[in-house]
Design an enzyme around this catalytic site. Structure first.
Site, mmCIF file in Angstrom:
data_model
loop_
_atom_site.group_PDB
_atom_site.id
_atom_site.type_symbol
_atom_site.label_atom_id
_atom_site.label_comp_id
_atom_site.label_asym_id
_atom_site.label_seq_id
_atom_site.Cartn_x
_atom_site.Cartn_y
_atom_site.Cartn_z
ATOM 1 C CE LYS A 281 31.597 42.410 19.687
ATOM 2 N NZ LYS A 281 31.085 42.915 18.412
ATOM 3 N NE ARG A 355 24.631 37.435 11.683
ATOM 4 C CZ ARG A 355 24.966 38.402 10.830
ATOM 5 N NH1 ARG A 355 25.015 38.154 9.536
ATOM 6 N NH2 ARG A 355 25.233 39.616 11.275
HETATM 7 N N1 BES Z 1 26.563 42.181 19.445
HETATM 8 C C1 BES Z 1 27.096 42.635 18.219
HETATM 9 C C2 BES Z 1 26.334 43.826 17.625
HETATM 10 C C3 BES Z 1 26.343 45.099 18.416
HETATM 11 C C4 BES Z 1 27.158 46.153 18.029
HETATM 12 C C5 BES Z 1 25.504 45.284 19.480
HETATM 13 C C6 BES Z 1 27.131 47.336 18.719
HETATM 14 C C7 BES Z 1 25.483 46.483 20.198
HETATM 15 C C8 BES Z 1 26.289 47.514 19.807
HETATM 16 C C9 BES Z 1 27.050 41.501 17.193
HETATM 17 O O1 BES Z 1 27.210 40.230 17.700
HETATM 18 C C10 BES Z 1 28.166 41.726 16.237
HETATM 19 O O2 BES Z 1 29.282 41.646 16.654
HETATM 20 N N2 BES Z 1 27.843 41.985 14.980
HETATM 21 C C11 BES Z 1 28.806 42.196 13.975
HETATM 22 C C12 BES Z 1 28.414 41.379 12.768
HETATM 23 C C13 BES Z 1 29.455 41.333 11.704
HETATM 24 C C14 BES Z 1 30.653 40.553 12.185
HETATM 25 C C15 BES Z 1 28.844 40.695 10.493
HETATM 26 C C16 BES Z 1 28.827 43.683 13.625
HETATM 27 O O3 BES Z 1 27.752 44.299 13.585
HETATM 28 O O4 BES Z 1 29.900 44.232 13.436
HETATM 29 MN MN MN Z 2 29.229 39.688 17.868
#
Ligand code: BES
Ligand code: MN
Ligand code: ZN
Length: 503
Positions: A281, A355
Site C-alpha cells: 500500500k 478474502r
Molecule cells: N483491508 C483492506 C480494505 C480496507 C480499506 C479496509 C480501507 C479499511 C479501509 C483490504 O485488505 C484491501 O486492501 N482491499 C483492497 C482489495 C483490492 C486489492 C482488490 C482494496 O479495497 O483496495
Molecule cells: Mn489488503
C-alpha cells in the site's frame, strides 16, 4: 479503560434529584420535554426565552441555578433535540453522549437525566433506557492508554441518576443493564482496534482471548500454524507467511443453558496489520491499517458478552488472525494457494488478503454440519467505502431473508448496515486462467466480487451473510458517541441479532 459509570433509577421527575448537573431535553420551539417537574420546566422556559434558545438540534444551554432558588441540581444543561417528529432513539443516544461530554468538561460528577416522555410516540421504556446507557457509556469513551494525561470523557463523571417519570422501574433497569453490556462490549472492541499492531499480534490476541474467557463459561481453542497447515489452510498460512508474527485461528464457543434454537457461527477478519504485502500500500493507505482486525474484535467482544446476554443460541466465534507483511518469505502475485475446502486461488494482488484468510475460516465453519447460519464481519474492501461512505457497512449473502434479518437487527441496534447485491454474473471476473479462482476482479463492483469470492467457501445449505465494515470500523471523524479511531462497529448489531434469534 475509563472508570465505570454508576446508574441509579429514580421514579418521578427530575425536581427531587440532587446532582451537579441536570440534563434537560427540549424540542424545537417547545419547552423542556420529559419528566423534569413543573418548577424546573417553568424556570428553564424563562431562561430559554431570555437566551433565545430555540431547541435547535444539538444546541446546548448551560444555566447555573442560583443558590437562593433551591433547585436540586447546581446547574442545568438544556439540550436541543430538534423537531419532535424527527425524534429517534439514535438521536437520543447522540444527544446524551454529547451532553455528558459537556457535563464532564464542567467537572460534574453526578448527572441527573430523564427518559423521553410519551409525546415522542410509542417508545418502550426498556428501549429508551438501553439507548440512554449506550449514549452515556459509548459517548464518554476515550482511548487514553498511551497518554500521560487522560483527556476528556470521564475525568469527573461517576454517576448518572435517571428520573424515570411514569416508566416501570424494572423495564428501565433491564434496559440500562443491557445497555451496559452492549456498550462495554463495544468499548472493549474499540480498545482492541485502537491497540497498535506492534503490540497486538495474532499470538497476543490469542493470549487475550484465552485470559479473558477463563472462568466465563466460554470455551476457547487456538489453532497454531502447524495445525492450520495440517488442516490445509493455505490461505491464512499464505497471508501470514511474510510476517515475523505467525497467524492463528481462534475459536470461541458459547453454549446456552437451555436447548438452543439455532446454531450460529460468527467469523471475523483479523488482520492485525495490513501493509498490503508485496502489493504494498501507499504510506497513506496503511496509516490506519491496524484496524484491519476490527471484524475479529467485534466477534470476540460479542462472544465475551454472550454469557451476560444469555441468548438461547449456540454461537461459535471464529477469528482469522494474521499479519500481512512483505518480506523474502511473503506470498507473491502469481502464487497459487490451496484453501481448506480444496479450491485453489491464484493470488493476483497480495493486498486482497482478507478474502484469502476468510476463505479458510469459512471453509472450517462449513465443516460443522449442524450449523445453520454464519455471519462474517470484515474490513474487506475500499470499494464498499466508495459505495456507502464511511458510516455504513454493506451486507450481502446467500439468503435474502437472512440478510434482511441482519439489516433489521442493525436498525434496532442503531448501526448503519445497508444491503448490497450479489450479482452472480460478476463471478466471471474472479475466474483464473490457471487456478479455480483469482483473488481480485475488475476495478468496478469490488465489494461484490469480494463477496462472491467468499461465497465459494460457504457450504451449500449454510445461510451466510457477509458484512463489509471497512467504512465504519475506524473513524477519522467523530460522529457524536462514535469516536475517532476504533468504533466497535458490529457488536451491537450482532448482540441484537442473537437476542432476536433466541426468541
Ligand atoms: N483491508 C483492506 C480494505 C480496507 C480499506 C479496509 C480501507 C479499511 C479501509 C483490504 O485488505 C484491501 O486492501 N482491499 C483492497 C482489495 C483490492 C486489492 C482488490 C482494496 O479495497 O483496495
Ligand atoms: Mn489488503
Ligand atoms: Zn485487509
Amino acid at each position: 479503560m475509563s472508570v465505570e459509570l454508576k446508574f441509579e433509577i429514580r421514579p418521578g421527575d427530575l425536581s427531587g434529584v440532587e446532582a451537579d448537573l441536570g440534563v434537560v431535553l427540549a424540542f424545537k420551539e417547545q419547552g423542556p420535554a420529559g419528566p423534569v417537574g413543573a418548577a424546573v420546566a417553568a424556570r428553564l422556559s424563562e431562561i430559554m426565552r431570555g437566551d433565545r434558545f430555540e431547541g435547535r438540534s444539538g444546541a446546548h444551554l448551560l444555566w447555573h441555578a442560583p443558590a437562593a432558588e433551591s433547585f436540586s441540581c447546581r446547574r442545568y444543561l438544556v439540550v436541543g433535540l430538534g423537531r419532535r417528529e424527527e425524534f429517534t432513539l439514535e438521536r437520543y443516544r447522540r444527544y446524551l453522549g454529547d451532553a455528558l461530554v459537556s457535563a464532564d468538561r464542567v467537572g460534574a460528577e453526578r448527572v441527573a437525566l430523564t427518559l423521553p416522555d410519551d409525546s415522542v410516540g410509542p417508545i418502550a421504556p426498556r428501549d429508551a433506557a438501553l439507548a440512554l446507557a449506550e449514549g452515556a457509556i459509548l459517548g464518554t469513551y476515550r482511548y487514553d492508554k498511551y497518554r500521560s494525561e487522560p483527556r476528556s470523557g470521564r475525568r469527573h463523571l461517576r454517576q448518572i441518576t435517571v428520573a424515570t417519570g411514569q416508566a416501570p422501574a424494572a423495564d428501565v433497569k433491564a434496559g440500562i443493564d443491557l445497555g451496559r453490556i452492549t456498550s462495554d462490549a463495544t468499548n472493549f472492541a474499540r480498545d482492541l482496534v485502537n491497540e497498535p499492531a506492534g503490540t497486538l499480534t495474532p499470538e497476543v490476541m490469542a493470549g487475550i482471548v484465552r485470559d479473558s474467557c477463563r472462568d466465563s463459561g466460554l470455551s476457547v481453542r487456538v489453532f497454531e500454524p502447524d495445525e492450520m497447515r495440517r488442516m490445509g489452510m493455505g490461505g491464512i498460512i499464505g497471508v501470514g507467511q511474510g510476517s515475523e508474527n505467525p497467524p492463528r485461528m481462534i475459536q470461541i464457543e458459547y453454549t446456552p443453558d437451555s436447548k438452543p434454537s439455532r446454531r450460529v457461527a460468527l467469523v471475523g477478519k483479523g488482520l492485525t496489520f495490513d501493509s498490503g504485502g508485496l502489493s504494498i500500500k501507499t504510506s497513506e493507505g496503511m496509516e490506519t491499517m491496524k484496524c484491519d482486525m476490527a471484524g475479529s474484535a467485534a466477534v470476540f467482544a460479542t462472544l465475551r458478552a454472550l454469557p451476560k446476554v444469555a441468548p438461547r443460541v449456540q454461537v461459535m466465534g471464529l477469528m482469522g488472525m494474521a499479519e500481512n507483511m512483505p518480506s523474502g518469505r511473503a506470498i507473491r502475485p502469481g502464487d497459487v494457494l490451496k484453501i481448506m475446502n480444496g479450491k485453489t486461488v491464484e493470488v493476483r494482488n497480495t493486498d486482497a488478503e482478507g478474502r484469502l484468510v476468510l476463505a479458510d475460516v469459512l471453509s472450517y465453519a462449513s465443516t460443522f454440519k449442524d450449523l445453520q447460519e454464519t455471519v462474517d464481519l470484515a474490513t474487506l474492501t475500499g470499494a464498499v467505502v466508495v459505495a456507502l461512505g464511511p458510516m455504513a457497512a454493506g451486507v450481502t449473502g446467500n439468503d435474502r431473508a437472512f440478510v434482511d434479518e441482519l439489516v433489521r437487527a442493525a436498525g434496532r441496534a442503531g448501526e448503519a448496515v445497508w444491503p448490497m447485491p450479489l450479482y452472480g454474473e460478476y463471478a466471471e471476473h474472479i475466474r483464473s486462467d490457471i487456478a479455480d479462482l483469482k483473488n481480485t476482479g475488475i476495478r468496478y463492483g469490488g465489494a461484490i466480487t469480494a463477496a462472491l469470492f467468499l461465497k465459494e467457501f460457504v457450504r451449500r445449505g449454510l445461510r451466510w451473510a457477509h458484512m463489509d465494515i471497512a467504512g465504519p470500523a475506524f473513524g477519522d471523524k467523530e460522529y457524536s458517541y462514535i469516536k475517532r479511531g476504533g468504533t466497535g462497529f458490529g457488536v451491537r448489531t450482532l448482540i441484537r441479532y442473537l437476542q432476536d434469534a433466541s426468541a
